[in-house]
Design a protein around this motif. Structure first.
Motif, short mmCIF file in Angstrom:
data_model
loop_
_atom_site.label_atom_id
_atom_site.label_comp_id
_atom_site.label_asym_id
_atom_site.label_seq_id
_atom_site.Cartn_x
_atom_site.Cartn_y
_atom_site.Cartn_z
N SER A 233 0.81 -1.21 0.00
CA SER A 233 0.00 0.00 0.00
C SER A 233 0.85 1.27 0.00
CB SER A 233 -0.93 0.01 1.21
OG SER A 233 -1.88 -1.04 1.14
N GLY A 234 2.18 1.11 0.10
CA GLY A 234 3.06 2.26 0.08
C GLY A 234 3.07 3.06 1.35
N ILE A 235 2.73 2.42 2.48
CA ILE A 235 2.72 3.12 3.76
C ILE A 235 4.15 3.33 4.25
CG2 ILE A 235 1.95 3.00 6.16
CD1 ILE A 235 -0.43 1.37 5.24
N ASP A 236 4.45 4.54 4.66
CA ASP A 236 5.79 4.88 5.16
C ASP A 236 5.91 4.40 6.60
OD1 ASP A 236 8.29 5.89 5.42
OD2 ASP A 236 7.66 7.98 5.72
N LEU A 237 6.76 3.41 6.85
CA LEU A 237 6.90 2.81 8.17
C LEU A 237 8.34 2.92 8.66
CD1 LEU A 237 4.83 -0.43 7.51
CD2 LEU A 237 4.09 1.55 8.82
N ASP A 238 8.47 3.03 9.99
CA ASP A 238 9.78 3.13 10.60
C ASP A 238 10.43 1.76 10.79
OD1 ASP A 238 9.47 5.88 10.76
OD2 ASP A 238 8.54 5.77 12.75
N LYS A 239 9.59 0.72 10.99
CA LYS A 239 10.11 -0.60 11.33
C LYS A 239 9.94 -1.56 10.15
CE LYS A 239 8.79 -0.03 16.20
NZ LYS A 239 8.00 -0.60 17.32
#
Length: 476
Positions: A233-239
């Motif tokens: 989904s192209g979600i910007d995640l830190d982990k």
């Protein structure tokens, strides 16, 4: 989106078994759904949609299990300190479940031919239920009981199935005493969802808290179902370990297609015991034996990780302190919940998109009916029912008084007790030469909340239907 599809399937297009209150009524056209060895009196054609319609709710807990009155008369939940631990926990079962059902037979007709009675039924069927184990509520209510407390519970579950059914049945009299019946059911899957925490272990002590959960999620609604991961989904995640988690907001259902296919069977028999005990009839049936194979099943599992909380570190109170933003209490609390959520989040499994087979919940029914010698229109009966559906299983025994004062009218009153507590049931059935109309309930309630929810165990249903009869009545 999928949840909406399944809920709509459950509450708008579903059909379950016929009402058990009509099991011993000969004029009730749909009792062949309870036992295929029963043959209706007439040939019939059910009015589409209205031929067999009902709505119901069943549970082994109720409103008064969770809502209590405080000394000042105000209502509160079981978590309030004014509610004693045992007062609440003693009302719970090992598995506490709630199911909602609505019946709809789209088309059905029955006719005498091929040396027996035959039925053709087209319907949709659905089930939706939630199960919560007692140990989960014990953990919520009691919490820590000493320096170290451990909890372990299983089968926290939400399940929904919806499928269409084409059933072909035949009843045949072997002789004057014995009749047998069978049905074959072609099943067409519409939707399937099964979210389950198989096991969850919680350890609480003065030094640390830890949680380890093991669960799985299965979703199927045909080729049009799209279940993306956070990365897709192209979600910007830190982990990085969050990349493969399910993005629930991104779930999409583009177009309708069948979600699977299956096969089911019903078997039944009746025996007139007049050679041994005049007026006694016995019956037995095993219904809904079968399976559905779901295609494009989206499978996800919880990560094999343990969440552990050892306390807050270097809590920053003053904004002048070093690393204030990341060490302030609010940020550390948010971090706890993020870590705990990651522990219980579902990650898409390698076998996602393949097929999955599930079994139907079979039901065993054993009945006995005795015709009273002093009045031929009055019978007494007993029906034992056992649903075999894992944590959603139930057992019930039901006593009947059935009366048929005239040839075109019969009715039943009955009392049942079992997994869902005790209940009063009834049915009235009009079946003159040209039509049949019935209305009844297996679970009658007498006290409700202002929202019309039963105060006791959440058991309530109503069934009714209208059919056109043709041909002469069968000779008994």
């Amino acid at each position: 989106m999928l949840a909406g599809v399944l809920v709509a399937g459950t509450f708008a297009l579903s059909a379950q078994e016929a009402s058990r209150s009509g099991y011993f009524l000969e004029g009730y056209n749909f009792r062949h759904q309870l036992n295929p060895a029963f043959a209706p009196e007439n040939n019939y054609v059910a009015i589409p949609v209205l031929g067999n319609f009902g709505v119901g709710l069943s549970s082994n807990v109720g409103v008064k299990t969770f809502i209590y009155k405080k000394p000042d008369g105000q209502l509160t939940t079981f978590m309030n300190s004014s509610v004693g631990n045992e007062e609440f926990l003693d009302k719970l079962q090992k598995n506490n479940h709630l199911s909602a059902n609505l019946n709809m037979t789209l088309f059905s007709f029955g006719f005498r031919a091929f040396k027996g009675y035959n039925t053709v039924t087209v319907s949709t069927r659905a089930e939706m239920g939630v199960n919560l184990p007692k140990d989960l509520f014990t953990f919520m209510k009691v919490g820590m009981t000493g320096p170290s407390t451990a909890y372990s519970f299983e089968n926290v579950r939400l399940r929904a199935n919806a499928f269409a059914e084409v059933a072909l049945g035949h009843q045949h009299k072997i002789n004057n005493e014995l009749a047998v019946g069978a049905k074959v059911k072609l099943l067409f899957g519409l939707g399937h969802a099964d979210a389950r925490i198989k096991t969850m272990d919680v350890h609480m002590s003065d030094e640390y808290w830890s949680v380890r959960a093991k669960g799985e999620l299965n979703l199927a609604a045909g080729s049009g179902l799209y279940v993306p991961t956070n990365q897709e989904s192209g979600i910007d995640l830190d982990k990085p370990d969050q990349y493969n988690q399910i993005d629930y907001d991104g779930i999409n259902y583009d177009n309708f297609s069948l979600a699977g296919f299956g096969l089911g069977f019903d078997l039944g028999a009746t025996y007139d015991m007049h050679q041994f005990v005049d007026g006694l009839n016995l019956s037995v049936a095993l219904t809904d034996m079968g399976f559905i194979n779901w295609n494009n099943n989206q499978h996800a599992v919880t990560p094999d990780t343990q969440w552990r909380f050892d306390g807050f570190d270097n809590v920053a109170i003053d904004s002048d302190q070093p690393d204030y933003e990341q060490n302030k209490l609010e940020e550390q609390i948010d971090g706890i919940f993020d870590d705990l959520k990651d522990c219980a989040n579902f990650e898409r499994a390698d076998n996602s998109g393949k097929s999955r087979t599930t079994a139907l919940a079979a039901t065993l029914a054993i009945g006995a009916e005795y015709k009273m010698p002093f009045y031929k229109g009055l019978t007494g009966g007993f029906l034992f029912s056992q649903r075999m559906g894992g944590c959603f299983s139930f057992t019930e025994g039901r006593f009947f008084a059935n009366v048929k004062p005239i040839s075109w009218f019969d009715c039943s009153i009955n009392y049942g007790a079992g997994t869902f507590g005790s209940s009063f049931g009834w049915m009235v059935n009009f079946h003159p030469k040209g039509f049949t109309f019935f209305i009844g309930s297996d679970h009658q309630f007498f006290k409700v909340t202002p929202q019309f929810v039963p105060v006791g165990k959440a058991n309530a249903n109503i069934n009714f239907g209208f059919s056109v009869n043709f041909g002469s009545k069968a000779k008994r």
